[in-house]
Design an enzyme around this catalytic site. Sequence first.
Site, PDB file in Angstrom:
ATOM      1  CG  ASP A  10      58.915 -48.920  78.021  1.00 42.31           C
ATOM      2  OD1 ASP A  10      58.634 -49.437  76.921  1.00 42.31           O
ATOM      3  OD2 ASP A  10      59.118 -49.597  79.059  1.00 42.31           O
ATOM      4  CB  SER A  11      59.348 -48.228  72.257  1.00 42.72           C
ATOM      5  OG  SER A  11      58.056 -47.664  72.097  1.00 42.72           O
TER       6      SER A  11
ATOM      7  CG  ASP B 283      54.738 -48.791  77.986  1.00 45.14           C
ATOM      8  OD1 ASP B 283      53.869 -49.614  78.344  1.00 45.14           O
ATOM      9  OD2 ASP B 283      55.464 -48.966  76.990  1.00 45.14           O
TER      10      ASP B 283
ATOM     11  CE  LYS C 136      52.510 -51.530  76.924  1.00 44.20           C
ATOM     12  NZ  LYS C 136      53.788 -52.157  77.356  1.00 44.20           N
TER      13      LYS C 136
ATOM     14  CD  GLU D  89      57.882 -54.261  79.917  1.00 44.20           C
ATOM     15  OE1 GLU D  89      58.794 -54.924  80.451  1.00 44.20           O
ATOM     16  OE2 GLU D  89      58.068 -53.511  78.943  1.00 44.20           O
TER      17      GLU D  89
ATOM     18  CD  GLU E 104      57.646 -57.044  73.103  1.00 44.00           C
ATOM     19  OE1 GLU E 104      58.641 -56.666  72.453  1.00 44.00           O
ATOM     20  OE2 GLU E 104      57.178 -56.401  74.058  1.00 44.00           O
TER      21      GLU E 104
END
Length: 273
Positions: A53-54, A92, A122, A124, A191
């Site tokens: 999602d970067s 993501d 993925k 978070e 991270e």
Amino acid sequence: MSTYTVEDPRKVTTRRLAEMKAKGEKIAMLTAYDYSMARLVDEAGMEVILVGDSASNVMAGNATTLPITLDQMIDYARSVTNGAKRALVVCDMPFGSYQGNPLEALASAIRIMKESNAEAVKLEGGAEIIDSIRRIISAGIPVMGHLGLTPQSINKFGTYAVRAREEAEAEKLISDALLLEEAGCFAVVLEKIPADLATRVSKALSIPTIGIGAGGGCDGQVLVLQDMLGINQGFSPRFLRRYADLATTIKDAIGSYITDVKSSDFPNESEQY
């Protein structure tokens, strides 16, 4: 000029990653968001490509990862899977697509898998989203976890500083990592946490850890492609190693093109019909 030779040409799977951890073989992971770059990253020998999602930052120019939508992530992931043949492609799940409830999370994950051909998702977070993770895994969808600095929670943290320096947060991170493994995650990204903590977590888990700003004790590493290639020059954290200065190379090439067009040097006689 250095080159990397792929010794094992087999398709990379979640099982392969587990085998790599068992053998002590480090896992290489990079982001990609489009077909052309994904093909290059894949052909270079990458084990895992993350459609991060970067993309919200490096592709769309947003200040955070929060604005990117599920539809956009699916579009990026579809482009990447068209280009990647050997690497495992992980997508993501964007902010808002899984935090609400497990059924919404499952529906979002199914859309990603069906519409993009990604091979894993993925998410978070730890205990707060464990029900969503279990629901997705129960449907046969592989899940990579993500702990430590979780950019989708930036408004809660209020900073991108190193996480889990305090003992209480460190113990929660270890607990969350074990919980993710118990739920069936095949790997977890760590991270921006202290290196000694990341090493402790990596040794405590049987699944691979992928570090970003978490030291060399992780089972693998991940960076954002535009950062490590020097395309994005406005981001310089301690953990980033730049392997190229493509921003300068690209601007010089474009400048030369402009000069050649203005001077009528391009196209020449051999470049026309």
